[in-house]
Write an enzyme that holds these catalytic residues in place. Structure first.
Site, mmCIF file in Angstrom:
data_model
loop_
_atom_site.group_PDB
_atom_site.id
_atom_site.type_symbol
_atom_site.label_atom_id
_atom_site.label_comp_id
_atom_site.label_asym_id
_atom_site.label_seq_id
_atom_site.Cartn_x
_atom_site.Cartn_y
_atom_site.Cartn_z
ATOM 1 N N ASP A 215 4.832 -2.275 10.493
ATOM 2 C CA ASP A 215 3.645 -1.732 9.465
ATOM 3 C C ASP A 215 2.814 -2.970 9.412
ATOM 4 O O ASP A 215 2.976 -4.044 8.779
ATOM 5 C CB ASP A 215 4.478 -1.525 8.186
ATOM 6 C CG ASP A 215 3.582 -1.011 6.988
ATOM 7 O OD1 ASP A 215 4.202 -0.489 6.057
ATOM 8 O OD2 ASP A 215 2.404 -0.988 7.484
ATOM 9 N N HIS A 216 1.399 -2.593 9.902
ATOM 10 C CA HIS A 216 0.413 -3.274 9.976
ATOM 11 C C HIS A 216 -0.109 -3.550 8.442
ATOM 12 O O HIS A 216 -0.747 -4.705 8.445
ATOM 13 C CB HIS A 216 -0.594 -2.766 10.538
ATOM 14 C CG HIS A 216 -1.555 -4.084 11.325
ATOM 15 N ND1 HIS A 216 -1.834 -5.143 10.630
ATOM 16 C CD2 HIS A 216 -1.974 -3.987 12.857
ATOM 17 C CE1 HIS A 216 -2.545 -5.780 11.618
ATOM 18 N NE2 HIS A 216 -2.740 -5.084 12.618
ATOM 19 N N ARG A 217 0.471 -2.889 7.540
ATOM 20 C CA ARG A 217 -0.025 -3.309 6.015
ATOM 21 C C ARG A 217 0.662 -4.797 5.752
ATOM 22 O O ARG A 217 0.117 -5.497 4.923
ATOM 23 C CB ARG A 217 0.446 -2.137 5.147
ATOM 24 C CG ARG A 217 -0.467 -0.913 5.260
ATOM 25 C CD ARG A 217 0.248 -0.018 4.397
ATOM 26 N NE ARG A 217 1.644 0.525 4.566
ATOM 27 C CZ ARG A 217 2.345 1.225 3.970
ATOM 28 N NH1 ARG A 217 1.843 2.246 2.985
ATOM 29 N NH2 ARG A 217 3.619 1.419 4.229
#
Lengths: 381, 500
Positions: B469-471
């Site tokens: 999850d790039h968040r």
């Protein structure tokens, strides 16, 4: 160039411009000598060859026009190949048998056959059938290369009948000529014919008109070696002749046919020529070849060089040339008239020759077709 | 047809084989020109070629009907030629002088019903790609066929109609009847019916020993059809020539269920509608929610796991590991747990305002079951020894396959491994389970040529695919985590000693 590298393909200029071939009359109309081949024609015979060439071209042009006018369904033009056909056709003796493709209109004419004969096929009013034995000229073969097998079988029959090598009395010995093109040289049938003819020493001459194109495929897509050299692999001689030189074509064909009839076996002749027109009237050659290539071959025109030869040698004058033109126009007009007056075929005749004793299926189809024909307001067309 | 007149109209011919139209490229003559026979008059381009058309008649051009650039149907008049230009001026009126194409010639090209149209695949018939099959070249575009006008068949009155073949518009219902056995004695008075009881006194027919349908007339394709549809040819009465069985007979037999031999009749639209529910519904919701919420990034790493595989062999050989299932997945799980200790941020979840980093690892193992995809997790897997981890994984998968995984087993996962290698594939781009920051796809282990100590050797190689999850996880963190997983699997002993 590295060893084994194929020749460059990006331009046809890279191919040797003038291949080694037997030539007796060059494009300038000059007689040239060849150590093995020569002709000994009378003045009248030279003029006759010219007349044949002009009439054959005129007939071909008329047939092309008839197709464009909707009077023929299709036409396969021989434009540019007149010398190859007239030279080889005139080299045949009366007892010889010819197996043509669908483009051998010039050979047909030189066999003394009425040029109207194949036009019913191209008009679509019959199936192009005639009695091959009567004319010593097989039916036009549409299947590419198939006739080379028929010719080889026929020639093997001549062997079995002993009508060869003096076995039939002097002068009556027979030989066979099979016509095909550079495209057909890639066919399995043609290669099988070569094998059988070579192995059985059949009295057949394979006459390949290399007109440089198999419809749109150029010669370099057919072969890496000159076509005539293929014969060596099958065990018989091959020779290349200038296919636009009617004298050389005659001399080479006459010699090969006589070799065959004398029991010397088959020969492959590659007549190096050029298809000046389209493959058929359904084809557009401007889509796959360039104008400059066509122009370079116009300079090698087979009729022009004979015209020059006759003029230079003082064998013919303007009166002769115009009389030939008139004669050709007459023949063409006569052909046109007879094409236009060809009777419409009886549609029911399609059922007539299917089975000698009839068949329930054919009977049923005939019945249906009668009803179908009767259903039109104007009656049968 | 009109009476022969001195003005003749030339219709555009079929210039190829089966062409239906052509475009006027260029007129080479103009109205008023004197022309000779075979003089080129117009250039026309068809689907096959651009050609010059030579004049069919000598004379004077009266009218040119179509301008350059127009596309003309075959059979349409394109030019009118006065074939007797020396016979004085043309009359002002009358059909021959009319500048429009004659009605008769137009009628000849009227569209009529396409009855008797050529079948697909035949020369002149439609070919794949919407073209017409021809002998040479590309073939023309398919357009509406133009046919001669047909007689409207007056019902029962015309003898032609009577003679017309009886081709039914719809297949006539043919009720198949049982063929009488050829040698069975049949009383002329007794109607043969399917239900007719066979007398026990009836002599046994030798024909009964022949294969079914052997003595029946039917063409091979019909026999094939009957076989495919489960129709017994011997049970049909043929309506074809000489009593042969036709395709229609076979199809009628299938359509008549009473006569069928009890097999299910093939019906329906060959589509199956499966209600979306249960595991499938949950999986769908999870995948959609995850894919459209968490911005996924996937990275791949191909690693030489030969040493890991050898280590597994040694573990299997230990006396107290004899009854434990030991698989490469075990070492991958161990590698994940070791790497998470070094990069705890990977073991986290997105909570809107916060990133929740977990101090425990509930390690999910994706399992394919009959019910569908199930992802039970091993609670606090980081606290387990290798042996405990092996036991937990074995039990977890067994429970899942048995369909007894409880909801609590599947909730609370923090990191998941999906072992796509068991299906023989190399890797994939996994989708995150909702609430998890990373998931690892473990591909199959293959013997591959591999550069090992400067030489090409056959090594055991696998590909890891990590989605995150790039968040939460940037490329750097994801890459370092994946690199550590690879390092562990390339040399597990060193990693355990160094990171332990």
């Amino acid at each position: 160039m590295a060893k084994g590298q194929p020749p460059a393909r990006d331009g046809r200029d890279d191919i040797a411009p003038e291949p080694e071939f037997v030539q007796l009359l060059n494009p300038e109309g000059e007689r040239v000598e060849h150590p093995e081949y020569s002709v000994d024609f009378s003045d009248e015979e030279y003029r006759d060859l010219y007349r044949d060439l002009v009439i054959v071209r005129k007939l071909d042009k008329e047939a092309t026009a008839l197709q464009r006018q909707g009077e023929l369904a299709i036409w396969a033009s021989l434009l540019g190949q007149e010398a190859a056909q007239v030279g080889s056709g005139r080299a045949l003796r009366p007892q010889d048998m010819a197996f043509p493709t669908y483009r051998e209109h010039g050979v047909l004419y030189c066999r003394g056959i009425d040029p109207i004969m194949p036009l019913s096929l191209f008009r679509g009013v019959d199936y192009g059938g005639w009695d091959p034995a009567k004319y010593k000229f097989n039916m036009y073969t549409i299947v590419i290369g198939a006739q080379t097998l028929h010719a080889t079988g026929y020639a093997m029959g001549i062997n079995l009948d002993g009508r060869i090598g003096g076995g039939n009395g002097s002068g009556d010995d027979e030989a066979v000529i099979a016509y095909f093109g550079d495209g057909a040289s890639s066919q399995g049938d043609v290669n099988e014919a070569f094998v059988w003819a070579g192995v059985f020493h059949a009295p057949v001459v394979f006459f390949c008109q290399n007109n440089q194109y198999a419809i749109s495929e150029p010669l370099e897509r057919q072969t890496r070696v000159p076509l005539y050299q293929r014969a060596a692999g099958f065990g018989f001689p091959g020779v290349r002749v200038d296919g636009n030189d009617v004298l050389a074509t005659y001399a080479v064909t006459r010699a090969a046919m006589d070799n065959a009839r004398h029991g010397q076996g088959p020969t492959l002749i590659e007549a190096y020529t050029y298809r000046m027109g389209a493959h058929t009237t359904s084809d557009d050659p401007t889509r796959y070849r360039i104008a400059s290539e066509v122009e370079s071959w116009q300079a090698k025109d087979p009729i022009l060089r004979v015209h020059r030869f006759l003029t230079n040698q003082g064998l013919a004058d303007d009166a002769f040339f115009s009389s030939v033109e008139e004669q050709a126009a007459e023949v063409a007009t006569h052909l046109r008239e007879r094409v236009l007056s060809m009777p419409e075929p009886d549609p029911m005749s399609v059922f007539d020759n299917a089975y000698p004793n009839g068949s329930p299926l054919i009977d049923e189809e005939r019945e249906r077709f009668v009803a179908y024909q009767a259903s039109f307001a104007e009656g049968a067309h | 047809m009109r009476p022969v007149s001195r003005v003749k109209e030339f219709n555009l011919p079929d210039l190829g084989e089966g062409l239906t139209e052509g475009e006027i490229l260029k007129w080479l003559v103009a109205a008023g020109d004197l022309i000779t026979l075979n003089q080129p008059i117009v250039e026309v381009e068809t689907a096959k070629a651009a050609v010059e058309i030579p004049a069919k008649w000598a004379g004077r051009v009266v009218t040119i009907f179509h301008q350059e650039g127009e596309t003309i149907d075959v059979g349409t008049p394109i030019i009118a030629i006065d074939t007797q230009p020396d016979a004085g001026p043309l009359p002002d009126s009358g059909p021959s002088g009319h500048p429009e194409p004659s009605a008769a010639s137009l009628a000849a090209v009227e569209v009529a019903p396409a009855e008797g149209a050529v079948e697909p695949g035949l020369i002149g018939g439609p070919a794949p790609g919407g073209r017409t099959a021809v002998l040479v070249g590309y073939g023309p575009k398919t357009v509406t066929a133009k046919r001669r006008p047909r007689v409207q068949p007056a019902a029962q009155s015309s003898p032609q109609a009577q003679a017309a073949p009886a081709v039914p518009q719809q297949p006539a219902p043919v009720i198949p009847a049982v063929r009488p056995a050829p040698t069975a004695p049949v009383s002329p008075a007794a109607p043969v019916s399917p239900a007719a009881p066979v007398s026990p006194a009836a002599p046994v027919s030798p024909a009964g020993l022949a294969p079914k349908g052997a003595g029946v007339l039917a063409k091979p394709p019909v026999r094939k059809l009957a076989k495919d549809l489960g129709v017994d040819l011997a049970a049909l009465v043929g309506t074809g020539p000489q009593g042969s069985i036709t395709r229609d007979d076979v199809q009628a037999a299938v359509a008549a269920p009473a006569a069928s031999n009890g097999r299910p009749v093939v019906t329906g639209d060959r589509e199956q509608r499966i209600p979306v529910k249960g595991v499938r519904k949950l999986t769908a919701e999870n995948m959609v929610s995850s894919a459209f919420t968490a911005p996924h990034v996937t990275e791949f790493l191909t690693v030489d796991v030969t040493r890991s595989m050898r280590a597994l062999e040694r573990i299997k050989a230990l006396p107290d590991w004899q009854d434990v299932r030991v698989s490469p997945l075990l070492l991958v799980a161990k590698a994940v747990l070791a790497a998470i200790r070094r990069y705890p941020m990977v073991n986290s979840s997105w909570d809107g305002d916060h990133i929740v980093v977990k101090d425990y690892v509930n390690l999910g193992i994706a399992a394919a079951t009959e019910r569908g995809l199930v992802v039970p997790n091993i609670k606090d897997a980081g606290a387990l020894s290798l042996r405990e981890l092996a036991d937990a994984m074995t039990g977890l998968v067994r429970t899942a396959r048995a369909g007894r995984t409880s909801p609590s087993d599947m909730s609370g996962g923090t990191f998941t491994i999906t072992n796509v290698g068991v299906f023989g594939v190399d890797t994939g781009t996994p989708i995150l389970p909702p609430g998890e920051a990373a998931i690892l796809a473990f591909g199959s282990v293959r013997d591959m040529p591999w550069v090992h100590k400067g030489k090409i050797k056959i090594r055991q190689v696998t590909t890891l695919g990590l989605s995150f999850d790039h968040r939460i996880i940037d490329g750097e963190l994801g890459s370092m985590f994946l690199r550590d997983l690879g390092a562990f699997l390339e040399d597990p002993e060193a990693a355990l000693l160094a990171w332990g």
